[in-house]
Every structure is written in structure tokens, then in C-alpha cells.
Scaffold this active site. Structure first.
Site, PDB file in Angstrom:
ATOM      1  N   ALA A  74       0.863  -1.288   0.006  1.00  0.00           N
ATOM      2  CA  ALA A  74      -0.043  -0.035  -0.173  1.00  0.00           C
ATOM      3  C   ALA A  74       0.909   1.322  -0.043  1.00  0.00           C
ATOM      4  CB  ALA A  74      -1.079   0.189   1.145  1.00  0.00           C
ATOM      5  N   ASP A  75       0.377   2.274  -0.812  1.00  0.00           N
ATOM      6  CA  ASP A  75       1.252   3.652  -0.750  1.00  0.00           C
ATOM      7  C   ASP A  75       0.465   4.329   0.106  1.00  0.00           C
ATOM      8  OD1 ASP A  75      -1.033   4.545  -2.396  1.00  0.00           O
ATOM      9  OD2 ASP A  75       0.433   4.165  -4.137  1.00  0.00           O
ATOM     10  N   SER A  76       0.755   5.627   0.215  1.00  0.00           N
ATOM     11  CA  SER A  76       0.086   6.797   1.066  1.00  0.00           C
ATOM     12  C   SER A  76      -1.436   6.820   0.449  1.00  0.00           C
ATOM     13  CB  SER A  76       0.926   7.985   1.184  1.00  0.00           C
ATOM     14  OG  SER A  76       1.170   8.714  -0.280  1.00  0.00           O
ATOM     15  N   ASP A  94      -3.196   4.785  -1.157  1.00  0.00           N
ATOM     16  CA  ASP A  94      -4.035   3.488  -0.717  1.00  0.00           C
ATOM     17  C   ASP A  94      -4.402   3.500   0.627  1.00  0.00           C
ATOM     18  OD1 ASP A  94      -3.766   2.285  -3.290  1.00  0.00           O
ATOM     19  OD2 ASP A  94      -1.700   1.322  -2.772  1.00  0.00           O
ATOM     20  N   LEU A  95      -3.663   4.039   1.665  1.00  0.00           N
ATOM     21  CA  LEU A  95      -3.840   3.938   3.043  1.00  0.00           C
ATOM     22  C   LEU A  95      -4.753   5.329   3.412  1.00  0.00           C
ATOM     23  CD1 LEU A  95      -0.164   3.570   4.520  1.00  0.00           C
ATOM     24  CD2 LEU A  95      -2.105   1.916   4.395  1.00  0.00           C
TER      25      LEU A  95
END
Length: 80
Positions: free
Chosen positions: A37-39, A41-42
Site C-alpha cells: 500500500a502507498d500513502s 491507498d492508506l
């Protein structure tokens, strides 16, 4: 809501979002290391948690949610 019920709901959200089999998700599953997960996605996932459980998660608290167990513990501690 019990911790197990929260965990089951969160596993469902993760399975839908990150295209992973819910059975492979544990409380130790890391959003960044295991789910890539990237930022963005988070942030999207945190918004879904807020919608699903009806509680707002402040940014400083969201940054502390590193794995599935953290998310479960946060929701359990802050349910209305």
C-alpha cells in the site's frame, strides 16, 4: 462489536481494496510491507474504515495504524 467481528469486517475491506484473499490476512499483515500500500491507498482505506465503523480517525492516529491488528485495536478502542 467484538474484536473478532471488527477483524472480520476489516479483512473484508482489505480483500476488496487490495485484491487479496481474506483468508491470507492476519492481524500481523502490514499495509506497506505485505499489501504494498502507498500513502494514497492508506488514506482511502482509512476513509473506508471511518465509513464502515462510523468514527473519525484523526491523521496523527491514522499514521500509527501500520498493520491489521493496529486497525482492529483502534476501532475497538474508539467504537461509539
Amino acid at each position: 462489536m467484538s474484536e473478532e467481528e471488527i477483524f472480520t469486517k476489516i479483512k473484508g475491506l482489505i480483500a476488496d481494496n487490495f485484491d487479496i484473499d481474506a483468508d491470507k490476512i492476519t492481524k500481523e499483515t502490514s499495509f506497506t510491507d505485505d499489501l504494498d500500500a502507498d500513502s494514497i491507498d492508506l488514506v482511502e482505506f482509512i476513509l473506508q474504515l471511518e465509513d464502515e465503523f462510523g468514527s473519525e480517525i484523526p491523521d496523527d492516529e491514522a499514521e500509527k495504524i501500520k498493520n491489521v491488528g493496529d486497525a482492529v485495536a483502534y476501532i475497538k478502542a474508539h467504537q461509539g
